[in-house]
Every structure is written in C-alpha cells, then in structure tokens.
Design a protein around this motif. Structure first.
Motif, PDB file in Angstrom:
ATOM      1  N   CYS A 122     -47.732   7.948  16.737  1.00 60.98           N
ATOM      2  CA  CYS A 122     -48.652   8.775  17.520  1.00 60.98           C
ATOM      3  C   CYS A 122     -50.085   8.481  17.109  1.00 60.98           C
ATOM      4  CB  CYS A 122     -48.348  10.261  17.325  1.00 60.98           C
ATOM      5  SG  CYS A 122     -49.277  11.333  18.461  1.00 60.98           S
ATOM      6  N   ASN A 123     -50.979   8.485  18.085  1.00 59.20           N
ATOM      7  CA  ASN A 123     -52.393   8.232  17.825  1.00 59.20           C
ATOM      8  C   ASN A 123     -53.203   9.530  17.751  1.00 59.20           C
ATOM      9  OD1 ASN A 123     -51.957   8.774  20.531  1.00 59.20           O
ATOM     10  ND2 ASN A 123     -53.614   7.449  21.244  1.00 59.20           N
ATOM     11  N   HIS A 124     -52.513  10.657  17.672  1.00 61.85           N
ATOM     12  CA  HIS A 124     -53.161  11.953  17.491  1.00 61.85           C
ATOM     13  C   HIS A 124     -52.639  12.618  16.229  1.00 61.85           C
ATOM     14  CE1 HIS A 124     -54.463  12.860  21.938  1.00 61.85           C
ATOM     15  NE2 HIS A 124     -55.088  11.839  21.400  1.00 61.85           N
TER      16      HIS A 124
ATOM     17  N   CYS B  89     -49.506  20.077  14.188  1.00 61.12           N
ATOM     18  CA  CYS B  89     -48.439  19.097  14.014  1.00 61.12           C
ATOM     19  C   CYS B  89     -48.336  18.715  12.539  1.00 61.12           C
ATOM     20  CB  CYS B  89     -48.710  17.873  14.896  1.00 61.12           C
ATOM     21  SG  CYS B  89     -47.277  16.786  15.118  1.00 61.12           S
ATOM     22  N   GLY B  90     -47.673  17.592  12.245  1.00 60.74           N
ATOM     23  CA  GLY B  90     -47.512  17.138  10.879  1.00 60.74           C
ATOM     24  C   GLY B  90     -46.887  15.759  10.848  1.00 60.74           C
ATOM     25  N   PRO B  91     -46.634  15.222   9.664  1.00 57.16           N
ATOM     26  CA  PRO B  91     -46.145  13.845   9.549  1.00 57.16           C
ATOM     27  C   PRO B  91     -44.796  13.605  10.211  1.00 57.16           C
ATOM     28  CG  PRO B  91     -46.022  14.989   7.430  1.00 57.16           C
ATOM     29  CD  PRO B  91     -46.812  15.860   8.341  1.00 57.16           C
ATOM     30  N   GLU B  92     -43.998  14.661  10.384  1.00 63.86           N
ATOM     31  CA  GLU B  92     -42.692  14.501  11.020  1.00 63.86           C
ATOM     32  C   GLU B  92     -42.822  13.951  12.433  1.00 63.86           C
ATOM     33  OE1 GLU B  92     -38.821  17.240  12.311  1.00 63.86           O
ATOM     34  OE2 GLU B  92     -40.613  18.170  11.464  1.00 63.86           O
ATOM     35  N   TYR B  93     -43.872  14.380  13.148  1.00 63.91           N
ATOM     36  CA  TYR B  93     -44.052  14.000  14.545  1.00 63.91           C
ATOM     37  C   TYR B  93     -45.284  13.134  14.787  1.00 63.91           C
ATOM     38  CZ  TYR B  93     -40.515  17.541  15.580  1.00 63.91           C
ATOM     39  OH  TYR B  93     -39.349  18.268  15.615  1.00 63.91           O
ATOM     40  N   SER B  94     -46.008  12.773  13.746  1.00 66.14           N
ATOM     41  CA  SER B  94     -47.250  12.025  13.942  1.00 66.14           C
ATOM     42  C   SER B  94     -47.487  11.037  12.813  1.00 66.14           C
ATOM     43  CB  SER B  94     -48.433  12.992  14.042  1.00 66.14           C
ATOM     44  OG  SER B  94     -49.662  12.307  13.919  1.00 66.14           O
ATOM     45  N   SER B  95     -47.514   9.761  13.157  1.00 64.83           N
ATOM     46  CA  SER B  95     -47.822   8.734  12.154  1.00 64.83           C
ATOM     47  C   SER B  95     -49.269   8.844  11.703  1.00 64.83           C
ATOM     48  CB  SER B  95     -47.551   7.342  12.733  1.00 64.83           C
ATOM     49  OG  SER B  95     -48.259   7.140  13.950  1.00 64.83           O
ATOM     50  N   MET B  96     -50.147   9.361  12.563  1.00 65.61           N
ATOM     51  CA  MET B  96     -51.546   9.558  12.183  1.00 65.61           C
ATOM     52  C   MET B  96     -51.648  10.642  11.096  1.00 65.61           C
ATOM     53  SD  MET B  96     -54.759  10.088  14.755  1.00 65.61           S
ATOM     54  CE  MET B  96     -56.447  10.244  14.173  1.00 65.61           C
ATOM     55  N   TRP B  97     -50.873  11.705  11.236  1.00 64.55           N
ATOM     56  CA  TRP B  97     -50.787  12.732  10.200  1.00 64.55           C
ATOM     57  C   TRP B  97     -50.219  12.112   8.915  1.00 64.55           C
ATOM     58  CZ3 TRP B  97     -52.032  17.266   8.309  1.00 64.55           C
ATOM     59  CH2 TRP B  97     -52.508  18.286   9.142  1.00 64.55           C
TER      60      TRP B  97
ATOM     61  N   GLY C 277     -43.959  12.383  18.335  1.00 65.36           N
ATOM     62  CA  GLY C 277     -44.821  11.248  18.532  1.00 65.36           C
ATOM     63  C   GLY C 277     -45.403  11.180  19.946  1.00 65.36           C
ATOM     64  N   GLU C 278     -45.830   9.995  20.291  1.00 65.79           N
ATOM     65  CA  GLU C 278     -46.352   9.724  21.633  1.00 65.79           C
ATOM     66  C   GLU C 278     -45.442   8.695  22.300  1.00 65.79           C
ATOM     67  OE1 GLU C 278     -47.667   9.303  25.077  1.00 65.79           O
ATOM     68  OE2 GLU C 278     -48.381  10.968  23.813  1.00 65.79           O
ATOM     69  N   PRO C 279     -44.645   9.131  23.296  1.00 61.10           N
ATOM     70  CA  PRO C 279     -43.643   8.253  23.901  1.00 61.10           C
ATOM     71  C   PRO C 279     -44.214   7.039  24.620  1.00 61.10           C
ATOM     72  CG  PRO C 279     -43.871  10.275  25.163  1.00 61.10           C
ATOM     73  CD  PRO C 279     -44.635  10.483  23.894  1.00 61.10           C
ATOM     74  N   LEU C 280     -45.462   7.107  25.073  1.00 58.53           N
ATOM     75  CA  LEU C 280     -46.048   5.965  25.782  1.00 58.53           C
ATOM     76  C   LEU C 280     -46.365   4.812  24.837  1.00 58.53           C
ATOM     77  CD1 LEU C 280     -48.458   7.700  28.338  1.00 58.53           C
ATOM     78  CD2 LEU C 280     -46.060   7.059  28.606  1.00 58.53           C
ATOM     79  N   LEU C 281     -46.209   5.038  23.531  1.00 60.65           N
ATOM     80  CA  LEU C 281     -46.519   4.002  22.544  1.00 60.65           C
ATOM     81  C   LEU C 281     -45.276   3.444  21.848  1.00 60.65           C
ATOM     82  CD1 LEU C 281     -49.610   5.678  20.812  1.00 60.65           C
ATOM     83  CD2 LEU C 281     -49.615   4.032  22.695  1.00 60.65           C
ATOM     84  N   MET C 282     -44.081   3.909  22.227  1.00 58.43           N
ATOM     85  CA  MET C 282     -42.870   3.530  21.501  1.00 58.43           C
ATOM     86  C   MET C 282     -42.149   2.359  22.151  1.00 58.43           C
ATOM     87  SD  MET C 282     -41.332   7.236  20.453  1.00 58.43           S
ATOM     88  CE  MET C 282     -42.381   8.467  19.673  1.00 58.43           C
TER      89      MET C 282
END
Length: 383
Positions: A123-125, A130-138, A176-181
């Motif tokens: 994810c780019n947000h 949120c947190g690291p579980e759902y965001s690589s940026m976190w 995450g962000e599905p448009l980036l997977m």
C-alpha cells in the motif's frame, strides 16, 4: 435448508458455507465483519481451516447466532425489516441467492463462490487508523515486519482460488491497495477468460489508476468500486497519509465515467467527527446519490473512537445527526446516520489524552502538525 428458512432465519449467513477472507498475515476469517480468525496458514492449510469451520454453521442452522463476531451484522439489522440495510449478511443473502440450497444442508458442507482476498499489505498510504498489517508504508515507517505464512501454503490457497474461478459469483479485492498487487493481475486475467460476468468489488484508496490491475478491471462490466473517503482537503491528506487531494479527485472523475457502480466507504472517528458531514455534502454536490454513501463508526483502535470527545462536543454531533435523520435522506445514507447515532449511545471509556499522544507521535515521525489541521480536537484536551 429450504428457501423460506434461508430468508427468515435472522441468524443465517451464507458466507461460512461459500467463502472466506484471507489476509496477508496468514489469517483466514469468515468475513471482514467477523474479525475472529477461523485459522491461520502459519499453523494449518486452507483445506484444514475450512473443513474445521463447523461450529458457526451448526449454530446458524439451529437458528442461533453464528458467533459473537456476527454481532456487527445483527446489530445493524436491529429494528429494521427492509432489505435495504448496511449489513454484510443481508448483502450476501442477495449476492449468493443462486447458490443451491443443498450447499447449506449441514455444517460439513463447503462450496467456494465468494472470496475476499488481501494478497499482501502492499500500500502507498499509511492511513492514521491503519497499521503494518494492512499497509507496507506503515510497516516501513515504524520498522515492524510481520511474520509471513509459509510460501507453500499461500501457493496452495492461490491454486485453490484459481482452480475455482469458474464458480466464483463474487470477488472482493482489498488490501493494502489492490490496484498495486501483482497477484490480482493473474486472478483478473483468469476471470476475464473463464468468468467475465463475475461480480467484482474493489476497495481502493484510488490514488493510482495507471496500473495493470486498473486496466484489467476496466474490462469487466459488473464492477463495484468502493472508494475510501472520510473527509476532504487537508484533513483528507492527513488522515489518508500519502494521498494528494487533487489527484484523488482526478481519479474519481475517471472512474465515474466508466459506468460502473460506485460507493464511498466513509469511516467516522474522532478526527472527522464533524467534517464527515462536510464530505457527505461535498459528494452530494458532485451528483452522487444517497445510496452511494456507506457510513460506519470506526471501532478500533480505541484512541480513534469518536466517543473519546467530551460530552458537550458529542452533544453537538448528536444534534447534527438527529437533524440529518429528520430530513429523511433515505437509502443507505439514512441507515448510516442511524448507525452512527447508535454508536454514540454505546458505553465507552474515554481517553482523549491517549488520542492526542498518538497524534503527537505520528506528527513527529511524519513531520506534520495535526494541531493546525484538527484544532477542535486539541481544544477538547483535558490537560
């Protein structure tokens, strides 16, 4: 279970028999609402997890609540008789209406028709709640790397899903962000070839539309975009850290022209306690319908809960909600307002100091100044 019992059993949900949610930390759940995992790929295979998921089904067949985690849907349906309700249970009763009744014969049955797949936390947000579980940026920001499940079990899950693409009636892509997977490229290519009429839902931050995943989604006709949007302008950019407001609006214009269904997933919490209403009015001014807006109170982490605000502030918010409910906007918007009002009446232990501590820590890491963006929250400080 015959069709009549299927519709009149207020505790019955088709999901435990027909689908699952997978998150990149290995957790497998019945659905996103019921946050209690039914297993984890770090410990068992998907086949083992699904075959052992019998208790919730047995309860439902007996007319009992499936589990405590099902209460979110049950509470959203309290006192309502219409099917136009913000409840995943009701949604999937309609969405999976063509699944044969034989599928629900007993607690040992399972036939895959629905998936909710979050292949990774890419994810780019780094949204504040949120947190690291759902965001690589976190994950990068706080330098916490989650332990991943064994690669061979993830491959087994992937193969199972891909082998059953012809049977899928509903595919939900989130992150995450599905448009980036990259995994979604493979899945969507298979669906286009074998099941192009599948109902496809995409939960996106809508920050990037120039991706292979986006291009593939544009080739489907039964698409429902679920756009995450809680407020506007500078507040939007702070809450949805990594976003650019004007770029978001450009992308929103782009998907609006596709002719697909479009909804806004709007979370209500302490930072947008009043600007959520500004956001609703903004969308209505742009021509979006009251049925395009799904409003939900954020349930965690606790320091973001709107109920941390002092009672005098909450009284004003409550008054605004009551005013809007009296205007009877109808559709999902009315239901959303009612659910937010109910949230305020539930017991809660306030701790606004913890909220402000979280904001200060976040500001320090990100080089921001939340006090200039959310002055109303700081004015409520008990210190």
């Amino acid at each position: 279970m015959d069709a009549k019992k299927y519709l009149t059993n207020k505790h019955f949900c088709p999901i435990p028999w027909t689908g699952f949610m997978y998150n990149s930390d290995g957790n497998v759940q019945n659905c996103i609402c019921n946050r209690t995992p039914i297993g984890n790929l770090k410990e068992k295979s998907l086949h083992e997890i699904l075959s052992e998921n019998t208790e919730i089904k047995k309860n439902m067949l007996q007319g009992l609540p499936g589990s405590s985690g099902c209460d979110i849907c049950y509470k959203r349906e309290e006192g309502k008789n219409k099917l136009n309700i913000i409840s995943d249970r009701i949604f999937y009763l309609r969405e999976l209406k063509d699944v044969p009744m034989e599928t629900y014969k007993d607690e040992n049955m399972f036939d895959l028709h629905k998936i909710d797949i979050r292949w990774s936390n890419t994810c780019n947000h780094a949204c504040v709640y949120c947190g690291p579980e759902y965001s690589s940026m976190w994950e990068h920001e706080i330098k916490i790397k989650a332990e991943e499940p064994p690669a061979e079990r993830v491959e087994e899950l992937k193969k199972y899903v891909f082998d059953n693409v012809k049977n899928l009636k509903h595919v939900y892509l989130a992150g995450g962000e599905p448009l980036l997977m990259k995994e979604n490229v493979e899945l969507l290519e298979l669906l286009l070839e074998h099941n192009p009429n599948v109902n496809l839902r995409v939960n996106t931050n809508l920050s990037k539309t120039g991706t292979p995943v986006f291009d593939l989604i544009c080739q489907f006709k039964n698409v429902h975009w679920i756009v995450s949007m809680d407020t506007v302008g500078k507040e939007f950019e702070y809450i949805r850290y990594g976003s650019v407001w004007n770029e978001f609006l450009d992308n929103l214009d782009r998907i609006t022209k596709l002719g697909h269904k479009l909804s806004f997933n709007m979370l209500w919490f302490v930072l947008n306690h009043s600007s959520l209403f500004t956001c609703v009015d903004f969308l209505k001014e742009r021509g979006f319908h009251n049925n395009n807006m799904v409003l939900s109170a954020l349930l965690g982490p606790p320091w973001w809960d709107v109920r941390n605000l002092p009672e005098d502030k909450l009284a004003k918010v409550k008054s605004e909600l009551e005013k809007r409910i009296k205007q009877d906007p109808g559709y999902l918007l009315s239901d959303g307002y009612v659910n937010l009002l109910r949230h305020l009446d539930r017991p809660f232990n306030k701790n606004l100091s913890m909220t402000l501590d979280q904001l200060r820590e976040m500001d320090k890491r990100r080089g921001l100044d939340s006090k200039t963006i959310f002055p109303e929250v700081y004015e409520c400080s008990p210190d």
